[in-house]
Structure formats: structure tokens, C-alpha cells
Design an enzyme around this catalytic site. Sequence first.
Site, PDB file in Angstrom:
ATOM      1  N   SER A  89       0.822  -1.208   0.000  1.00  0.00           N
ATOM      2  CA  SER A  89       0.000   0.000   0.000  1.00  0.00           C
ATOM      3  C   SER A  89       0.858   1.261   0.000  1.00  0.00           C
ATOM      4  CB  SER A  89      -0.954   0.005   1.201  1.00  0.00           C
ATOM      5  OG  SER A  89      -1.896  -1.040   1.062  1.00  0.00           O
ATOM      6  N   THR A 101     -11.856  -0.771  -0.558  1.00  0.00           N
ATOM      7  CA  THR A 101     -12.813  -1.851  -0.802  1.00  0.00           C
ATOM      8  C   THR A 101     -13.148  -2.630   0.470  1.00  0.00           C
ATOM      9  OG1 THR A 101     -11.010  -3.347  -1.350  1.00  0.00           O
ATOM     10  CG2 THR A 101     -12.035  -2.170  -3.189  1.00  0.00           C
ATOM     11  N   HIS A 158      -6.172   5.265   8.814  1.00  0.00           N
ATOM     12  CA  HIS A 158      -5.533   5.197   7.499  1.00  0.00           C
ATOM     13  C   HIS A 158      -5.773   6.474   6.699  1.00  0.00           C
ATOM     14  CE1 HIS A 158      -5.058   0.540   7.186  1.00  0.00           C
ATOM     15  NE2 HIS A 158      -4.371   1.067   8.157  1.00  0.00           N
TER      16      HIS A 158
END
Lengths: 173, 173, 173
Positions: free
Chosen positions: B16, B35, B50
Site C-alpha cells: 500500500s 474496498t 488510514h
Amino acid sequence: MAPIILVTGGARSGKSSHAEARTRAFPGERIYLATSRVYDDEMRDRIDRHIADRGAGWTTIEEPVNLPAVLDQTDGRGPRLVDCLTLWLSNLMLDGRDWEPAAQCLIETLSRQTSPVILVSNEVGMGIVPENALARAFRDAQGWLNQRVAVIADEVQFVVAGLPLQVKGPPQL
Amino acid sequence: MAPIILVTGGARSGKSSHAEARTRAFPGERIYLATSRVYDDEMRDRIDRHIADRGAGWTTIEEPVNLPAVLDQTDGRGPRLVDCLTLWLSNLMLDGRDWEPAAQCLIETLSRQTSPVILVSNEVGMGIVPENALARAFRDAQGWLNQRVAVIADEVQFVVAGLPLQVKGPPQL
Amino acid sequence: MAPIILVTGGARSGKSSHAEARTRAFPGERIYLATSRVYDDEMRDRIDRHIADRGAGWTTIEEPVNLPAVLDQTDGRGPRLVDCLTLWLSNLMLDGRDWEPAAQCLIETLSRQTSPVILVSNEVGMGIVPENALARAFRDAQGWLNQRVAVIADEVQFVVAGLPLQVKGPPQL
């Protein structure tokens, strides 16, 4: 500063043999830092066999937890082969210790070494998500630790079928 | 056509972060397509963290299933970071949907994008064969999806210990 | 000597397709050595579909255990695609056979082949340590076998998302 080399890969991928070969290429006393715990006679026999396999010219130190201290104590004598970070991390977690400060301490310790350190670690995050919560926590911690060591490493090799892929550092001959 | 970049690797391999860095390099509005499904407060907190970690300059869109539609809707605004295909596929399969037409639709949608798309996906097929039948079906589907996306991708990176290995596309500096 | 090519990777990583493409590039009769055991009609159908998928121009030989003998018998006719070493090893271990001499015999047999052999194998050691003892023994054996075959192979490819990374041998175009 002395080189820090991270050798990662799957189980029985040939990581340790490659790391041993890299360690032998440095001058000075070769120090093998074994992080495995000896639970029974079978494991004792296995470790003794590994010591015999490496042959003469190696000093073996068994230390399942206080890895940073041993790195500082042995600095200046020669290259240290740490086999492996996965068992070290596993020992910390099974003891219920707070592994994050320990990992941070390891990174700081590695950063100040003047003799080479070659570290073996495992890739454990390329299977299906484990059902066991501790296993999930372990694979997260292992992935995080590998990344952190890779940041300060001069070289990182990913070993497949005994063959090292250079993922950081100058191309190998 | 805009570049399609697939970033694959194990759990906590640094996929990521690498994908975020690649996304930042493109001009335009940065869109984060999350998602993951929010099942509880713990997950909500984690997602909010995040979002805070990525900092300003990102638009976050949460879409666990209708990924192709969101790609078409956001095309033209800027680079889209899809994090991740593994959760998307897992959502489809847990819902009992027919994932193959959905995957085919995703491939067709990706092929017509004019703004960049950076997709994060997991390697899940390098452990022992899972005993659970759904887990086996999932790893087959994930492997197949990764191959299909890789065919149309301009670049594919396999991330190990936070370091990208370029497996498709021009060598990276 | 004829080239020995090892194609390794995770489940559904595209190993077999890549290995088929490599096999097609050699002249002579193309021989497909299937090591899977046929346990039921579903598996029989699946194998028959695979045979149909490969199309004309292939001779299929099914041999779950006596792989070295079939390699010697077919030498000189053309390239042999072995799909795969993982099922072969698994068959040996599930039969309770001593896999180490069998693996040693395979290595010796490969070393004397005059026609090419392309071998597909799996990476199974990059997940969490399996709880099942046989699974642990299997992943150790598989890792060891992959290393041994890699030593004598002229080329080794690690396939990710259908894309081969060359880990041994000359760079591929």
C-alpha cells in the site's frame, strides 16, 4: 558503517545457506547468532548438527530474546549471522512481550554496528489469511519487521529455490 | 491510455505504501478507493486512522463491491488507488456472487480508463494448500484475477520487505 | 546437454501456461507428463479439459510416481513438460514412500537427459507455519526439492501474476 544484509524467503528456500556464504566473505571472527529455543533433545541434536555442518571457524552464540545486546557485545569481532529474525520475533510474541519496542531497539542497534550483520528472515504473508488470531498478528508483525530492517539494510535478497534475487543494493555477480 | 499499475505482494509487505507513492506522482485529484467492509467500530477506527495517515490531498471513496462503476464515475479527475483487489474479491465471494463476470467487467472497465489506476493485490497462493474449500476457491480466484489484471497492466510490481521488484514494465530508477 | 528449466511460483500464478510456452519453443514431439492422480470423475473431466486446452501436437503421459523412468523412456523424442513436481512429491509422501532417494534419483535422471525438460513446481513455504505435521514435512521436502532441481537447472523462473522473473540463467527478452 558495516554492511547490513537482509536475506528473506520462504521455508527451506535456501536462505540460511546463502546467508552463510555471504558471511564467509567478510574478514574476522564469524559469529553465528542462533535465536531458536531448545525445547527438547531432538532440537538440541538438530542444532548440534547445524553447528557441525557449518564446520570450524564459527563461534555459535544462542540467544532467543536479547539479540540487540549480543550484537553490541560482539561488535568489532567480525561478521554476525543472525538466524533468524522469525524465531526471535516468535519468541518475543510467545513470551507475551511487547515486540514493537524490542523491534525498534533492534533497528537502532543495527544502525550503530561497525561489523557486518547478515540477518535471515522469513516471508510468511503469501498464504491464505490464517484463522488463528495469533498467527495473523505474527504475520503482520513479521511483515512490518522485514520492512523496517530493509529500510536500514544495504542489501536485501529474496531467495527462491536457493537462488538470491537482489531487491536492494548493487547487482550481484 | 492512462497507465494501469498492479502492485502485488504478501500481507504487510509494504504494497500500500508503495502504491500510494506511485499514485502521488500523477497529477490531478488523488482518489483512494477503499474496498474494505466496515463490520465494527474497531475497523471504522482503523480506516479513519488510514485516512488520517495519508494526509490531506486525498478523496476517499468506500466501495466494497461496485468497483467498476466507481472507476468509470471518477475517470478524468485524477489517479485512483484501489486498495485492494483481495478485499473486493473476498466481498464478492462471501456474498455468494458470481465473481467471474464481475472480474471480467473490471478488466473491461480498466481497459477504457483515461486517468491512471494503481491497484493493490495480495499473493495468497504460496503457502500449503488450505484445508478449507472456500479458501482454496479464493486462492484460485485471486491468482486468476492477478494474472488477468497483469495482462492489461502497463506495470506490475511484486513488493518484498517494502521493496518493489519490477516484473512488468520499464525498469524503475 | 539439453536444457533443464524449472518454473516455480504460487498456486494459479500462471506457471503452467508459461511452462507450456517454453516447451512449445523446442523442436520435436511435445510430451506432457501429468503427475496428478485421478481420484474421481471430476478430476478426470478436469484433466481431459486440460488436454483439450493444450490442443493438438501434445502427447500426454500420466505418471504419478515413476517420473524418472518415464523421463528416460521418452528421452530423444522431444521436450517434456512435467506438471508438476508438487503433485509428484505429494504422491510419494501420501504413499508413505521414502521421498529422498526418489528425489535423488530424479536429479540424477534429469542430469543425463538429452532432450529438454521443463518442470513446474510450487512455492509452498511463504505462509504461516502449518499446524499439521505432514504439511510441515511436505513444505520442507518441497523447498529442498526445488533447491536441488534449481542447482542442476539451466534456467529457473519464479512466476508472479503470470509474469516470469528470471532467477537463474540468461535474461529473457
